[in-house]
Design a protein around this motif. Structure first.
Motif, PDB file in Angstrom:
ATOM      1  N   UNK A  35       0.877  -1.140   0.074  1.00 13.48           N
ATOM      2  CA  UNK A  35       0.118   0.041   0.013  1.00 13.48           C
ATOM      3  C   UNK A  35       1.002   1.162  -0.064  1.00 13.48           C
ATOM      4  N   UNK A  36       1.966   1.107   0.755  1.00 15.04           N
ATOM      5  CA  UNK A  36       2.664   2.299   0.846  1.00 15.04           C
ATOM      6  C   UNK A  36       3.525   2.619  -0.571  1.00 15.04           C
ATOM      7  N   UNK A  37       3.828   1.369  -1.233  1.00 19.01           N
ATOM      8  CA  UNK A  37       4.564   1.386  -2.417  1.00 19.01           C
ATOM      9  C   UNK A  37       3.656   2.020  -3.368  1.00 19.01           C
ATOM     10  N   UNK A  38       2.611   1.607  -3.335  1.00 17.54           N
ATOM     11  CA  UNK A  38       1.432   2.039  -4.418  1.00 17.54           C
ATOM     12  C   UNK A  38       1.186   3.513  -4.456  1.00 17.54           C
ATOM     13  N   UNK A  39       1.192   4.099  -3.158  1.00 21.69           N
ATOM     14  CA  UNK A  39       1.018   5.494  -3.070  1.00 21.69           C
ATOM     15  C   UNK A  39       2.097   6.344  -3.138  1.00 21.69           C
ATOM     16  N   UNK A  40       3.430   5.741  -3.616  1.00 19.99           N
ATOM     17  CA  UNK A  40       4.527   6.398  -4.025  1.00 19.99           C
ATOM     18  C   UNK A  40       4.654   6.496  -5.482  1.00 19.99           C
ATOM     19  N   UNK A  41       4.466   7.748  -6.073  1.00 22.37           N
ATOM     20  CA  UNK A  41       4.451   7.745  -7.398  1.00 22.37           C
ATOM     21  C   UNK A  41       6.001   7.727  -7.893  1.00 22.37           C
ATOM     22  N   UNK A  42       6.827   7.974  -6.946  1.00 20.47           N
ATOM     23  CA  UNK A  42       8.254   7.905  -7.591  1.00 20.47           C
ATOM     24  C   UNK A  42       8.700   6.583  -7.705  1.00 20.47           C
ATOM     25  N   UNK A  43       8.083   5.681  -7.297  1.00 22.55           N
ATOM     26  CA  UNK A  43       8.427   4.119  -7.664  1.00 22.55           C
ATOM     27  C   UNK A  43       7.770   3.569  -9.021  1.00 22.55           C
ATOM     28  N   UNK A  44       8.826   3.098  -9.969  1.00 21.89           N
ATOM     29  CA  UNK A  44       8.406   2.728 -10.913  1.00 21.89           C
ATOM     30  C   UNK A  44       8.367   1.179 -11.251  1.00 21.89           C
ATOM     31  N   UNK A  45       9.338   0.537 -10.574  1.00 20.65           N
ATOM     32  CA  UNK A  45       9.395  -0.921 -10.752  1.00 20.65           C
ATOM     33  C   UNK A  45       9.643  -1.226  -9.008  1.00 20.65           C
ATOM     34  N   UNK A  46       8.716  -2.298  -8.744  1.00 20.27           N
ATOM     35  CA  UNK A  46       8.793  -3.101  -7.700  1.00 20.27           C
ATOM     36  C   UNK A  46       9.473  -4.412  -7.746  1.00 20.27           C
ATOM     37  N   UNK A  47      10.418  -4.626  -7.083  1.00 14.01           N
ATOM     38  CA  UNK A  47      11.096  -5.793  -6.955  1.00 14.01           C
ATOM     39  C   UNK A  47      10.832  -6.470  -5.881  1.00 14.01           C
ATOM     40  N   UNK A  48      10.421  -8.100  -6.194  1.00 13.44           N
ATOM     41  CA  UNK A  48       9.934  -8.962  -4.948  1.00 13.44           C
ATOM     42  C   UNK A  48      10.554 -10.127  -5.314  1.00 13.44           C
ATOM     43  N   UNK A  49      11.182 -10.672  -4.138  1.00  8.41           N
ATOM     44  CA  UNK A  49      11.751 -12.129  -4.329  1.00  8.41           C
ATOM     45  C   UNK A  49      10.796 -13.019  -4.653  1.00  8.41           C
ATOM     46  N   UNK A  50      11.088 -13.957  -5.558  1.00  7.01           N
ATOM     47  CA  UNK A  50      10.370 -15.184  -6.113  1.00  7.01           C
ATOM     48  C   UNK A  50       9.471 -15.909  -4.752  1.00  7.01           C
ATOM     49  N   UNK A  51      10.545 -16.223  -3.835  1.00  5.37           N
ATOM     50  CA  UNK A  51       9.728 -17.041  -2.667  1.00  5.37           C
ATOM     51  C   UNK A  51       8.801 -16.102  -2.285  1.00  5.37           C
TER      52      UNK A  51
END
Length: 105
Positions: A35-51
């Motif tokens: 939710x915090x990441x989605x609200x931050x318009x400066x983040x264009x790419x979200x990396x998330x570990x596969x696990x």
């Protein structure tokens, strides 16, 4: 770019490359961080570990399907990828419906 990881080692490595992030292990902390990441318009790419993505696919797929940004990219962690060794060939075979033969070396 921002990382949500399930382990400190991956986060440490990404920080050395200049990527900030956080470590989470459970559903609710992951949901709050997303939710915090989605609200931050400066983040264009979200990396998330596969696990982490494989433990909570419903949350991750919802973002991939219903949001233009950020682009969600699953990355392997220090233990390697959870994908099969032939995952690219399998993906191509599934996408085009044609069996692609791997070249022998």
């Amino acid at each position: 770019m921002y990382l949500i990881s399930d382990n400190v080692d991956t986060l440490t490595g990404m920080r050395l490359a200049g990527v900030e992030g956080v470590v989470v292990h459970d559903r609710e902390p992951l949901r709050r961080e997303l939710e915090r990441v989605l609200a931050d318009k400066t983040i264009g790419v979200l990396l998330i570990t596969e696990l982490l993505g494989s433990h909570f696919p419903d949350i991750i797929e919802d973002i991939k399907l219903n949001r233009r940004l950020p682009i969600v990219v699953a990355i392997p962690d220090r233990h390697g990828t959870g994908r099969s060794p032939n995952f690219i060939m399998d993906y191509v075979n599934e996408a085009i419906g044609v069996k692609v033969q791997e070249e022998e070396k």
